[in-house]
Write a protein that holds these residues in place. Structure first.
Motif, PDB file in Angstrom:
ATOM      1  N   LEU A  93       0.787  -4.295  -6.672  1.00 19.91           N
ATOM      2  CA  LEU A  93       1.179  -3.689  -5.392  1.00 19.91           C
ATOM      3  C   LEU A  93       2.505  -4.286  -4.931  1.00 19.91           C
ATOM      4  O   LEU A  93       2.684  -5.507  -4.938  1.00 19.91           O
ATOM      5  CB  LEU A  93       0.088  -3.940  -4.345  1.00 19.91           C
ATOM      6  CG  LEU A  93       0.325  -3.434  -2.914  1.00 19.91           C
ATOM      7  CD1 LEU A  93      -1.006  -3.051  -2.254  1.00 19.91           C
ATOM      8  CD2 LEU A  93       1.055  -4.441  -2.024  1.00 19.91           C
ATOM      9  N   LEU A  94       3.432  -3.405  -4.528  1.00 25.18           N
ATOM     10  CA  LEU A  94       4.700  -3.850  -3.950  1.00 25.18           C
ATOM     11  C   LEU A  94       4.703  -3.531  -2.462  1.00 25.18           C
ATOM     12  O   LEU A  94       4.523  -2.379  -2.069  1.00 25.18           O
ATOM     13  CB  LEU A  94       5.887  -3.121  -4.615  1.00 25.18           C
ATOM     14  CG  LEU A  94       7.255  -3.495  -4.033  1.00 25.18           C
ATOM     15  CD1 LEU A  94       7.687  -4.894  -4.487  1.00 25.18           C
ATOM     16  CD2 LEU A  94       8.323  -2.465  -4.421  1.00 25.18           C
ATOM     17  N   GLY A 105      -7.510  -7.949  -3.147  1.00 24.53           N
ATOM     18  CA  GLY A 105      -7.709  -7.729  -4.575  1.00 24.53           C
ATOM     19  C   GLY A 105      -6.473  -7.365  -5.379  1.00 24.53           C
ATOM     20  O   GLY A 105      -6.539  -7.260  -6.604  1.00 24.53           O
ATOM     21  N   PHE A 106      -5.330  -7.147  -4.714  1.00 24.07           N
ATOM     22  CA  PHE A 106      -4.138  -6.697  -5.434  1.00 24.07           C
ATOM     23  C   PHE A 106      -3.323  -7.887  -5.958  1.00 24.07           C
ATOM     24  O   PHE A 106      -3.360  -8.976  -5.398  1.00 24.07           O
ATOM     25  CB  PHE A 106      -3.260  -5.844  -4.513  1.00 24.07           C
ATOM     26  CG  PHE A 106      -3.922  -4.565  -4.088  1.00 24.07           C
ATOM     27  CD1 PHE A 106      -3.919  -3.454  -4.915  1.00 24.07           C
ATOM     28  CD2 PHE A 106      -4.568  -4.472  -2.851  1.00 24.07           C
ATOM     29  CE1 PHE A 106      -4.541  -2.270  -4.529  1.00 24.07           C
ATOM     30  CE2 PHE A 106      -5.192  -3.293  -2.456  1.00 24.07           C
ATOM     31  CZ  PHE A 106      -5.181  -2.195  -3.302  1.00 24.07           C
ATOM     32  N   GLN A 107      -2.565  -7.597  -7.043  1.00 22.43           N
ATOM     33  CA  GLN A 107      -1.542  -8.540  -7.527  1.00 22.43           C
ATOM     34  C   GLN A 107      -0.280  -8.165  -6.775  1.00 22.43           C
ATOM     35  O   GLN A 107       0.308  -7.106  -7.046  1.00 22.43           O
ATOM     36  CB  GLN A 107      -1.248  -8.279  -8.997  1.00 22.43           C
ATOM     37  CG  GLN A 107      -2.159  -8.911  -9.995  1.00 22.43           C
ATOM     38  CD  GLN A 107      -1.749  -8.353 -11.357  1.00 22.43           C
ATOM     39  OE1 GLN A 107      -2.348  -7.386 -11.808  1.00 22.43           O
ATOM     40  NE2 GLN A 107      -0.743  -8.933 -11.976  1.00 22.43           N
ATOM     41  N   VAL A 108       0.152  -8.982  -5.842  1.00 20.52           N
ATOM     42  CA  VAL A 108       1.179  -8.533  -4.898  1.00 20.52           C
ATOM     43  C   VAL A 108       2.571  -9.076  -5.208  1.00 20.52           C
ATOM     44  O   VAL A 108       2.727 -10.187  -5.722  1.00 20.52           O
ATOM     45  CB  VAL A 108       0.807  -8.910  -3.442  1.00 20.52           C
ATOM     46  CG1 VAL A 108      -0.502  -8.274  -3.036  1.00 20.52           C
ATOM     47  CG2 VAL A 108       0.741 -10.425  -3.257  1.00 20.52           C
ATOM     48  N   GLU A 109       3.555  -8.252  -4.875  1.00 24.36           N
ATOM     49  CA  GLU A 109       4.957  -8.678  -4.855  1.00 24.36           C
ATOM     50  C   GLU A 109       5.599  -8.052  -3.618  1.00 24.36           C
ATOM     51  O   GLU A 109       5.108  -7.038  -3.118  1.00 24.36           O
ATOM     52  CB  GLU A 109       5.706  -8.203  -6.113  1.00 24.36           C
ATOM     53  CG  GLU A 109       5.275  -8.941  -7.371  1.00 24.36           C
ATOM     54  CD  GLU A 109       6.039  -8.519  -8.616  1.00 24.36           C
ATOM     55  OE1 GLU A 109       7.002  -7.741  -8.507  1.00 24.36           O
ATOM     56  OE2 GLU A 109       5.644  -8.981  -9.704  1.00 24.36           O
ATOM     57  N   GLY A 110       6.680  -8.666  -3.156  1.00 26.37           N
ATOM     58  CA  GLY A 110       7.362  -8.133  -1.980  1.00 26.37           C
ATOM     59  C   GLY A 110       8.795  -7.748  -2.307  1.00 26.37           C
ATOM     60  O   GLY A 110       9.370  -8.219  -3.302  1.00 26.37           O
ATOM     61  N   VAL A 114       3.791   0.064  -0.849  1.00 28.72           N
ATOM     62  CA  VAL A 114       3.526   0.216   0.589  1.00 28.72           C
ATOM     63  C   VAL A 114       4.851   0.259   1.343  1.00 28.72           C
ATOM     64  O   VAL A 114       5.703  -0.607   1.148  1.00 28.72           O
ATOM     65  CB  VAL A 114       2.688  -0.978   1.135  1.00 28.72           C
ATOM     66  CG1 VAL A 114       2.315  -0.736   2.592  1.00 28.72           C
ATOM     67  CG2 VAL A 114       1.451  -1.218   0.296  1.00 28.72           C
ATOM     68  N   LEU A 115       4.997   1.276   2.196  1.00 23.94           N
ATOM     69  CA  LEU A 115       6.137   1.349   3.126  1.00 23.94           C
ATOM     70  C   LEU A 115       5.541   1.383   4.530  1.00 23.94           C
ATOM     71  O   LEU A 115       5.297   2.446   5.098  1.00 23.94           O
ATOM     72  CB  LEU A 115       6.954   2.623   2.882  1.00 23.94           C
ATOM     73  CG  LEU A 115       7.788   2.711   1.603  1.00 23.94           C
ATOM     74  CD1 LEU A 115       8.314   4.134   1.424  1.00 23.94           C
ATOM     75  CD2 LEU A 115       8.950   1.725   1.629  1.00 23.94           C
ATOM     76  N   SER A 116       5.237   0.211   5.068  1.00 23.39           N
ATOM     77  CA  SER A 116       4.587   0.138   6.370  1.00 23.39           C
ATOM     78  C   SER A 116       5.643  -0.015   7.457  1.00 23.39           C
ATOM     79  O   SER A 116       6.271  -1.071   7.586  1.00 23.39           O
ATOM     80  CB  SER A 116       3.621  -1.055   6.390  1.00 23.39           C
ATOM     81  OG  SER A 116       3.107  -1.229   7.687  1.00 23.39           O
ATOM     82  N   ASN A 117       5.850   1.053   8.205  1.00 20.98           N
ATOM     83  CA  ASN A 117       6.861   1.076   9.263  1.00 20.98           C
ATOM     84  C   ASN A 117       8.238   0.666   8.734  1.00 20.98           C
ATOM     85  O   ASN A 117       8.914  -0.192   9.300  1.00 20.98           O
ATOM     86  CB  ASN A 117       6.409   0.216  10.446  1.00 20.98           C
ATOM     87  CG  ASN A 117       5.194   0.825  11.113  1.00 20.98           C
ATOM     88  OD1 ASN A 117       5.304   1.840  11.806  1.00 20.98           O
ATOM     89  ND2 ASN A 117       4.013   0.300  10.844  1.00 20.98           N
TER      90      ASN A 117
END
Ligand SMILES: [Zn+2]
Length: 336
Positions: free
Chosen positions: A131-132, A149-154, A190-193
């Motif tokens: 997940l990005l 639960g996600f493997q996250v990156e920003g 994800v594009l949150s706001n």
């Protein structure tokens, strides 16, 4: 782009305007960010109700696709200066408001709250895969997506915010949502706001699509330009957020944009966060042009109004969402 401007210019020159002397030509060319159609003014005399940016702004609507946007759109250099000087009160940290906010987001109370109030950042969605979080700021969302639960990156444009998130152990790419290339594709972006801040939202979505796996999902949240709170609060509606919000999407304009950018199975939902109602109230009561609205950082007032909005206005908020007039759009789309 040149072609687009000519198209809009031609349309403008064929229209007559009551406030123009006969025979005069419209010098200013207004073209839609998405379809390059001609624009007309929706609302003027808007000012920054949060950070005290000096200036008056207007929002215009496309006659072809209906997208509303700030007009004129600030240049990239101007936006860079505005974000650096003003955004988030210039990187405010360590105040009672920010301490309370950080405690709240990491507490069990937050999980109960988003269950009741609505989840504008997809913090309740559990899953797996890469997940990005595009526009991850200081990494609050990364912490929650990882827990889910996600493997996250920003991905973050602001180096100071990116450094804070990296300091907490996360992989954060420094860069823009329009020209980022991942080393391995993601299952979720994800594009949150975030999308409403982009000077070229279609370019952002095309870039996201290029960084998604086949069948990957895009999660978007953004203000709803058809919100009933816009009507109630008028120029004080907190989601005008000039000059930082460039586009004002409705369900229809966002769906069309997603389809054009190569997404399908677009599911939309609406919620009305109590915090956004609260901020519109505080803007109406306390915003003064050219001055920071410090009441937006008043913990007691914010809490009081949020609880009133959530529980006192509960039927109105629910009805607004049901009628397609909620304050926040939540969209899940799949890469076609
Ligand atoms: Zn348009």
């Amino acid at each position: 782009m040149q072609q687009a401007v000519v198209k809009a210019s031609e349309r403008e020159s064929t229209r007559t305007r009551a406030d123009e002397p006969a025979g005069s030509r419209v010098r200013e060319v207004a073209a839609c960010l998405l379809c390059h159609g001609a624009l007309e003014k929706s609302i003027g005399d808007l000012f920054d109700a949060r950070f005290g940016v000096v200036g008056s702004y207007e929002v215009w609507r496309c006659l072809d696709c209906g997208l509303e946007q700030i007009y004129p759109v600030p240049t990239p250099a101007e936006l860079g200066r505005l974000y650096e000087s003003y955004y988030n009160f210039g990187g405010e940290r360590g105040t009672s408001y920010t301490r309370l906010r950080e405690w709240f987001f990491s507490s069990w109370l937050y999980r109960i709250w988003i269950f009741l109030d609505g989840d504008i950042s997809f913090h309740r969605r559990k899953g797996a895969g890469r997940l990005l979080d595009a526009g991850c700021n200081e990494g609050r969302g990364l912490r929650i997506y990882a827990r889910n639960g996600f493997q996250v990156e920003g991905l973050e444009l602001n180096p100071t915010a990116a450094a804070v998130a990296r300091g907490a152990g996360f992989t954060v790419h420094l860069g823009d949502t329009t020209d980022f290339t991942a080393s391995a594709a993601y299952d979720v972006v994800v594009l949150s706001n975030v999308l409403e801040h982009a000077p070229d939202p279609k370019k952002v979505l095309l870039n996201v699509r290029g960084n998604l796996n086949a069948g990957g999902q895009l999660w978007i949240s953004c203000p709803n330009s058809r919100s009933w709170l816009r009507r109630v609060f008028g120029r004080s509606w907190i989601n005008w957020h000039v000059p930082f919000h460039i586009s004002h999407f409705s369900t229809e304009t966002l769906q069309r944009l997603l389809t054009d950018a190569g997404f399908q199975n677009v599911e939309t939902q609406q919620i009305t966060p109590a915090l956004w109602v609260t901020q519109s109230c505080i803007a109406r009561l306390f915003a003064r042009q050219g001055r920071k609205n410090r009441q937006l950082r008043n913990s007691f007032l914010t809490l009081f109004l949020m609880i009133f909005a959530r529980f006192g206005l509960f039927p109105a908020l629910l009805l607004g969402n049901r009628r397609g007039r909620g304050d926040c759009l939540l969209v899940v789309a799949t890469k076609a």
